[in-house]
Design an enzyme around this catalytic site. Structure first.
Site, PDB file in Angstrom:
ATOM      1  N   ARG A 230      45.214  30.339  50.464  1.00 41.51           N
ATOM      2  CA  ARG A 230      44.773  31.587  51.058  1.00 41.51           C
ATOM      3  C   ARG A 230      46.094  32.724  51.623  1.00 41.51           C
ATOM      4  O   ARG A 230      46.585  32.321  51.425  1.00 41.51           O
ATOM      5  CB  ARG A 230      44.243  31.784  52.296  1.00 41.51           C
ATOM      6  CG  ARG A 230      42.428  31.199  52.335  1.00 41.51           C
ATOM      7  CD  ARG A 230      41.962  32.385  51.805  1.00 41.51           C
ATOM      8  NE  ARG A 230      39.830  32.071  51.955  1.00 41.51           N
ATOM      9  CZ  ARG A 230      39.720  31.249  51.397  1.00 41.51           C
ATOM     10  NH1 ARG A 230      40.735  30.935  49.494  1.00 41.51           N
ATOM     11  NH2 ARG A 230      38.306  30.619  50.603  1.00 41.51           N
ATOM     12  N   GLU A 259      52.213  44.465  47.941  1.00 41.69           N
ATOM     13  CA  GLU A 259      54.385  44.716  48.197  1.00 41.69           C
ATOM     14  C   GLU A 259      55.126  43.355  47.408  1.00 41.69           C
ATOM     15  O   GLU A 259      56.110  43.258  47.343  1.00 41.69           O
ATOM     16  CB  GLU A 259      54.736  44.669  49.600  1.00 41.69           C
ATOM     17  CG  GLU A 259      54.229  42.961  49.925  1.00 41.69           C
ATOM     18  CD  GLU A 259      52.877  43.629  50.689  1.00 41.69           C
ATOM     19  OE1 GLU A 259      51.925  42.305  51.947  1.00 41.69           O
ATOM     20  OE2 GLU A 259      52.349  44.100  50.029  1.00 41.69           O
ATOM     21  N   HIS A 271      44.123  36.243  41.133  1.00 43.35           N
ATOM     22  CA  HIS A 271      43.085  35.067  42.042  1.00 43.35           C
ATOM     23  C   HIS A 271      42.160  34.369  40.907  1.00 43.35           C
ATOM     24  O   HIS A 271      40.643  34.215  40.637  1.00 43.35           O
ATOM     25  CB  HIS A 271      41.628  35.570  43.134  1.00 43.35           C
ATOM     26  CG  HIS A 271      41.129  34.665  43.541  1.00 43.35           C
ATOM     27  ND1 HIS A 271      40.186  35.651  44.668  1.00 43.35           N
ATOM     28  CD2 HIS A 271      41.391  33.263  43.929  1.00 43.35           C
ATOM     29  CE1 HIS A 271      39.913  33.819  45.635  1.00 43.35           C
ATOM     30  NE2 HIS A 271      39.971  33.232  45.425  1.00 43.35           N
TER      31      HIS A 271
END
Length: 388
Positions: A230, A259, A271
């Site tokens: 996560r 960032e 992902h």
């Protein structure tokens, strides 16, 4: 006929397991259960008759889990169904973070048009992409669930010395873990000993931001960090500082943040952990099987908000399933109500999980429907079902 609402496209390998007693559709009024993958349900109004929600995947951040518990809606996930897919990507990330494969591939593309000079340029420039081998290095696996165990065992097979940390390690998980994996008793032991650290735990109030300036400071200089669990586990600002100083040699993640994009030594993937056809099939099959078992028999397997409980059906009985608050004296109330209704309890099991509990009663005689109505009037009762 049971009605199933599919909020996302669900693999037909799974939905074909429903059979003739079920109808399923992406648009369904008054569903008995919902199948979902990534669709957000937080602003969705749940039908009062909804009994279950099954997430074809491990994470349930897109589901109002606690609200469902209060309403007597069982929320399932499919732990382990996508574990092999994520394990393989983590192994890939170990190599990507070590050998600078991505930057090397990008650099080679810049040599297009150099003709016969390409070979010489390759030999001259390859040194900038050198990186260490995995064999003989130490890997810390934080979280020894379905994925963490597979990663730990596979890394050991690659010749790595593996440390594992999980204060909630189950007996079943321990049996599946290689004996060669060192069990660490603290995170500090992982931080101080490991060349690579990979995270495999959920984002909770206790784990969010666990990789921060303090924990990074405890790690070995040049550590390589992997996060395929996560994004919230990592304080990105602190990590960027550690990358800039060289404290962290590389960071590989399946959860890109703005960032992090374009930062040297960051391997960011979109992902992809469970993005395999095999994983989608496995998740769909498990989700469908769990929904069917609950709707048809009242058995709860892999729930994230209510206790797990399975009980074999007693022949010739009806089944009363009760979701209730975990308060003293409730079970005695059940037996009293059944006795007054002339019902004989052939078998009964009850399990609790924090504030909630679940009880199954296999009964004969009397009027179970009338007993269910009496049970619903009890203060501690959330939901009662009678299954013939």
């Amino acid at each position: 006929m049971y009605k199933i609402l599919c909020l996302n496209k669900i693999s037909p390998i799974g939905t074909k397991r429903f059979g003739e007693s079920y109808t399923f559709s992406p648009e369904m009024a008054g569903p008995d259960a919902i199948l979902v993958r990534s669709a957000s349900m937080h602003d969705m109004e749940l039908d009062p008759g909804l009994l279950a929600i099954a997430r074809a995947g491990a994470g349930t951040n897109n589901i109002p889990v606690e609200d469902c518990a209060r309403k007597g809606v069982v929320v399932f996930n499919t732990p382990g169904a996508n574990a092999n897919a994520v394990k393989e990507l983590v192994l890939c990330a170990l190599l990507l973070s070590s050998r600078k494969i991505g930057p090397a591939m990008d650099w080679v593309k810049t040599l297009k048009g150099q003709g016969a000079e390409v070979g010489k340029l390759v030999e001259k420039g390859k040194a900038q992409f050198a990186g260490p081998e995995l064999q003989g290095k130490t890997l810390g696996v934080v979280g020894l669930g379905a994925i963490g165990i597979l990663v730990a065992n596979a890394a050991h097979s690659l010749g790595m010395e593996v440390y594992g940390y999980d204060p909630f390690l189950s007996v079943d998980a321990a049996w599946r873990l290689s004996r060669s994996v060192h069990r660490s008793l603290s995170l500090d032991e992982i931080y101080q000993n490991c060349d690579y650290i990979t995270l495999h735990l959920p984002a909770t109030a206790d784990t969010t931001g666990m990789i921060n300036a303090g924990s990074l400071g405890k790690m070995k200089d040049g550590v390589r960090l992997l996060n395929f669990a996560r994004g919230e586990l990592v304080d990105n600002a602190a990590l960027l500082g550690a990358l800039s100083s060289g404290k962290v040699s590389a960071y590989a993640t399946d959860f890109p943040a703005d960032e992090m994009l374009g930062v040297e030594n960051v391997v960011a993937l979109p992902h992809l952990g469970a993005s395999t056809p095999e994983s989608e099939d496995n998740c769909a099959m498990m989700a469908v099987d769990q929904v069917k078992e609950y709707l048809e028999n009242g058995n709860i397997i892999n729930s994230v908000n209510l206790p797990g409980l399975t009980m074999a059906r007693e022949p010739g009985t009806q089944r009363i399933c009760v979701i209730h608050q975990n308060t003293p004296g409730v079970i005695a109330d059940f037996t009293t109500v059944c006795g007054k209704a002339g019902i004989n309890i052939e078998n009964m099991q009850s399990k609790s999980r924090k504030d909630y509990a679940y009880t199954i009663l296999d009964v004969q005689g009397g009027d179970p429907a009338a007993a269910a109505r009496s049970l619903e009037r009890l203060e501690a009762i959330i939901r009662v079902r009678v299954i013939d």
